[in-house]
Design a protein around this motif. Structure first.
Motif, mmCIF file in Angstrom:
data_model
loop_
_atom_site.group_PDB
_atom_site.id
_atom_site.type_symbol
_atom_site.label_atom_id
_atom_site.label_comp_id
_atom_site.label_asym_id
_atom_site.label_seq_id
_atom_site.Cartn_x
_atom_site.Cartn_y
_atom_site.Cartn_z
ATOM 1 N N ILE A 52 0.870 -1.177 0.000
ATOM 2 C CA ILE A 52 0.000 0.000 0.000
ATOM 3 C C ILE A 52 0.903 1.223 0.000
ATOM 4 C CG2 ILE A 52 -1.888 1.181 1.166
ATOM 5 C CD1 ILE A 52 -2.637 -1.527 2.433
ATOM 6 N N ASP A 53 1.074 1.803 -1.193
ATOM 7 C CA ASP A 53 1.976 2.949 -1.367
ATOM 8 C C ASP A 53 1.272 4.204 -0.866
ATOM 9 O OD1 ASP A 53 2.989 0.821 -2.976
ATOM 10 O OD2 ASP A 53 4.140 2.267 -4.154
ATOM 11 N N THR A 54 1.921 4.913 0.064
ATOM 12 C CA THR A 54 1.221 5.974 0.790
ATOM 13 C C THR A 54 2.058 7.242 0.891
ATOM 14 O OG1 THR A 54 0.102 4.278 2.102
ATOM 15 C CG2 THR A 54 0.083 6.511 2.992
ATOM 16 N N ALA B 143 7.841 4.138 -5.187
ATOM 17 C CA ALA B 143 6.672 3.622 -5.889
ATOM 18 C C ALA B 143 7.089 3.041 -7.230
ATOM 19 C CB ALA B 143 5.670 4.755 -6.108
ATOM 20 N N CYS B 144 6.327 2.065 -7.697
ATOM 21 C CA CYS B 144 6.578 1.580 -9.052
ATOM 22 C C CYS B 144 6.094 2.627 -10.057
ATOM 23 C CB CYS B 144 5.888 0.238 -9.292
ATOM 24 S SG CYS B 144 4.084 0.262 -9.205
ATOM 25 N N SER B 145 6.684 2.612 -11.222
ATOM 26 C CA SER B 145 6.231 3.527 -12.273
ATOM 27 C C SER B 145 6.387 2.844 -13.623
ATOM 28 C CB SER B 145 7.048 4.823 -12.257
ATOM 29 O OG SER B 145 8.359 4.606 -12.732
ATOM 30 N N ALA C 115 0.634 1.652 -12.918
ATOM 31 C CA ALA C 115 1.691 1.731 -11.910
ATOM 32 C C ALA C 115 1.367 2.797 -10.872
ATOM 33 C CB ALA C 115 3.027 2.045 -12.582
ATOM 34 N N CYS C 116 2.018 2.678 -9.714
ATOM 35 C CA CYS C 116 1.722 3.568 -8.589
ATOM 36 C C CYS C 116 1.979 5.036 -8.896
ATOM 37 C CB CYS C 116 2.542 3.167 -7.372
ATOM 38 S SG CYS C 116 1.890 1.716 -6.525
ATOM 39 N N ARG C 117 3.082 5.340 -9.598
ATOM 40 C CA ARG C 117 3.342 6.759 -9.803
ATOM 41 C C ARG C 117 2.248 7.388 -10.639
ATOM 42 N NH1 ARG C 117 9.082 7.694 -10.742
ATOM 43 N NH2 ARG C 117 9.152 6.464 -8.838
ATOM 44 N N ASN D 5 -2.971 1.883 -4.280
ATOM 45 C CA ASN D 5 -3.048 0.461 -3.939
ATOM 46 C C ASN D 5 -2.339 -0.290 -5.060
ATOM 47 O OD1 ASN D 5 -3.701 -1.917 -2.736
ATOM 48 N ND2 ASN D 5 -5.852 -1.892 -3.347
ATOM 49 N N CYS D 6 -1.106 -0.695 -4.775
ATOM 50 C CA CYS D 6 -0.117 -1.001 -5.825
ATOM 51 C C CYS D 6 -0.593 -2.007 -6.865
ATOM 52 C CB CYS D 6 1.170 -1.507 -5.190
ATOM 53 S SG CYS D 6 2.469 -1.779 -6.420
ATOM 54 N N PRO D 7 -0.553 -1.610 -8.141
ATOM 55 C CA PRO D 7 -0.937 -2.507 -9.231
ATOM 56 C C PRO D 7 0.191 -3.411 -9.727
ATOM 57 C CG PRO D 7 -1.112 -0.162 -9.835
ATOM 58 C CD PRO D 7 -0.259 -0.261 -8.621
HETATM 59 ZN ZN LIG Z 1 3.291 0.048 -7.089
#
Ligand SMILES: [Zn+2]
Lengths: 216, 272
Positions: free
Chosen positions: A49-51, A108-110, A127-129, A191-193
């Motif tokens: 859970i990227d926050t 975060a992933c991007s 992606a999270c970014r 919510n990380c994909p």
């Molecule tokens: Zn992510």
């Protein structure tokens, strides 16, 4: 998903001020008032859970992973951790943690970093970014405001040699963290994909966010 | 809320792919990274020097640098820690990204042969020479508060230095990325606690970074928060900007790892 785990007598599902499910892969944001407790629940387990946190009245003050690590004297986050802003102020304090370890070094992933990590064929994956950019744009911010984040429930051991890899999460369904807000904060979650590394078991799942008032 | 799980076959395939990337990444494939650069640092020919700046202890400096130019940061005047930030000159919303840098290269140990990435999956710097490998990309620089707790009020700190240099570059404090602290011998123990390991330094250490795009660079010369010296006494540091040299086809930093190769492919795509 599992039954709700109660952490304080007054902290029930009936007296929440906010109760949100965040769909797998989705972005989310809400404001937590000073004194309130926010619970971030890894409903199905093994989800990252990227926050990010921003001062709700001045977005130029925001979460700083380096200041937070410096204040802990350690790279990981758990109960007792003070979430520190780029102004050196405590934004929230982590009051409960059923998992025990959270990352704030790996970011975060991007789409862009995925090309480097996993090959150019992974560019066109959510992606999270991207989630962060879309979500902060609702609040008048942009990519410049997306800073290194906390990855709740993500397991990124760093060895004395410097070796660093993302390994399988250790969170079980229903695991939670609770943080007490020390100022009004804008909470932003991706919510990380990610399906290219084990941060979420290669299988993104929904998560839950609950907020209680200070009495609870 | 219902959730449809991905199939076990999909998950297994992605796991296998990750483990293969991880195995190669940890083996530094396709070729091993070198030992640290030898000391003393070689003299730089006068005709190669574009500019030389000596940053006093506690101060900051910022400059532009062009692609393929190299800058050397050297501790000619004794030990100091130098915090580094950078923005793409073409688009300052692209900046240093240390989480991506350490995650993508499977290591927090940044030394000779490694590269430093932007948030856009592109390489900003190659670490072409490095005598210590003792740098900190995790906990970053000092602040007013961290200095006040350690030294009392009135000492210059990296956070304020970065606000000043960013602002003078037309940016503001929202633009300050997490910083890379050069000559900060920080490691973590098994529990993630930070350690300061001065034995990793040699005295008169130096590092050379090659710019892989046109950039604005920012430096702050303040003691690292973990520096155990109770006195505030940062020494001057020398930054030497050098003319671009022709790159070899088998340039170490551009070829050492699969991640660097793909990063440089992103650099090339950005300029096509
Ligand atoms: Zn992510």
């Amino acid at each position: 998903m599992t039954d709700f785990i109660q952490t304080a007598p007054g902290r029930t599902l009936e007296n929440t001020m906010q109760d949100h499910f965040i769909a797998a892969e989705a972005p989310f944001s809400t404001v937590i008032r000073r004194g309130q407790t926010v619970r971030i629940e890894d409903t199905y387990g093994q989800q990252a859970i990227d926050t990010l946190f921003y001062n709700a009245t001045d977005f130029s003050e925001r979460y700083s992973n380096q200041d937070t690590m410096r204040e802990q004297g350690a790279a990981y986050i758990s109960t007792g951790t003070k979430v520190v802003s780029n102004e050196g102020r405590v934004m929230l304090t982590m009051t409960a943690d059923s998992c025990g370890r959270h990352d704030t070094s790996a970011g975060a992933c991007s789409c862009e970093s995925n090309t480097v990590r996993f090959g150019h064929g992974t560019r066109y994956l959510h992606a999270c970014r991207d989630n962060f950019v879309l979500e902060v744009s609702k609040h008048g911010m942009n990519k410049r405001d997306v800073v290194p984040n906390i990855n709740f429930f993500m397991n990124v051991p760093i060895e004395p040699s410097g070796k660093m890899t993302i390994v399988d999460g250790i969170s079980a369904p229903g695991d939670y963290v609770e943080l007490k807000a020390e100022m009004d904060v804008l909470l932003v979650i991706s919510n990380c994909p990610q399906i290219n590394n084990p941060c979420n078991g290669f299988d993104p799942t929904p998560v839950r966010v609950l907020v209680w008032d200070s009495e609870a | 809320m219902t959730h449809v799980r991905r199939s076990p076959e999909d998950i297994a395939a992605n796991r296998a792919r990750y483990e293969e990337h991880q195995r190669k990444g940890l083996e530094f494939a396709p070729k091993a990274l070198p030992e640290a650069s030898l000391l003393p640092a070689p003299e730089i020919a006068a005709d190669k020097i574009i500019h030389r700046e000596v940053i006093p202890g506690g101060w900051y400096w910022s400059t532009h640098i062009r692609k393929n130019e190299i800058f050397r940061v050297s501790l000619d005047h004794g030990f100091s820690t130098v915090s580094l930030v950078a923005w793409s000159a073409a688009d300052t919303s692209e900046r240093l990204n240390l989480p991506d840098t350490v995650k993508m290269q499977w290591t927090t140990a940044l030394g000779k042969g490694r590269v430093i990435f932007s948030d856009m999956g592109r390489v900003m710097f190659s670490v072409t020479e490095d005598s210590s490998g003792a740098h900190d990309g995790l906990m970053g620089g000092s602040t007013f508060t961290s200095n006040a707790a350690k030294y009392g009020d009135g000492t210059r700190n990296t956070r304020d230095n970065l606000i000043l240099l960013a602002t003078k570059a037309g940016l503001d404090k929202r633009d300050i990325p997490s910083v890379l602290a050069l000559f900060a011998p920080v490691r973590v123990d098994q529990d993630g606690a930070f350690l300061w390991k001065p034995e990793l330094l040699h005295g008169h250490d130096y590092v050379e970074l090659r710019a892989e795009m046109d950039m604005i660079l920012g430096f702050s010369n303040c003691p690292h928060p973990l520096d155990p010296d109770p006195a505030y006494r940062p020494n001057p540091v020398t930054v030497t900007r050098m003319a671009a040299a022709k790159l070899a086809d088998d340039d170490l930093c551009r070829t050492a790892t699969a991640e660097a190769v793909r990063g440089f492919e992103n650099n090339t795509l950005a300029t096509m």
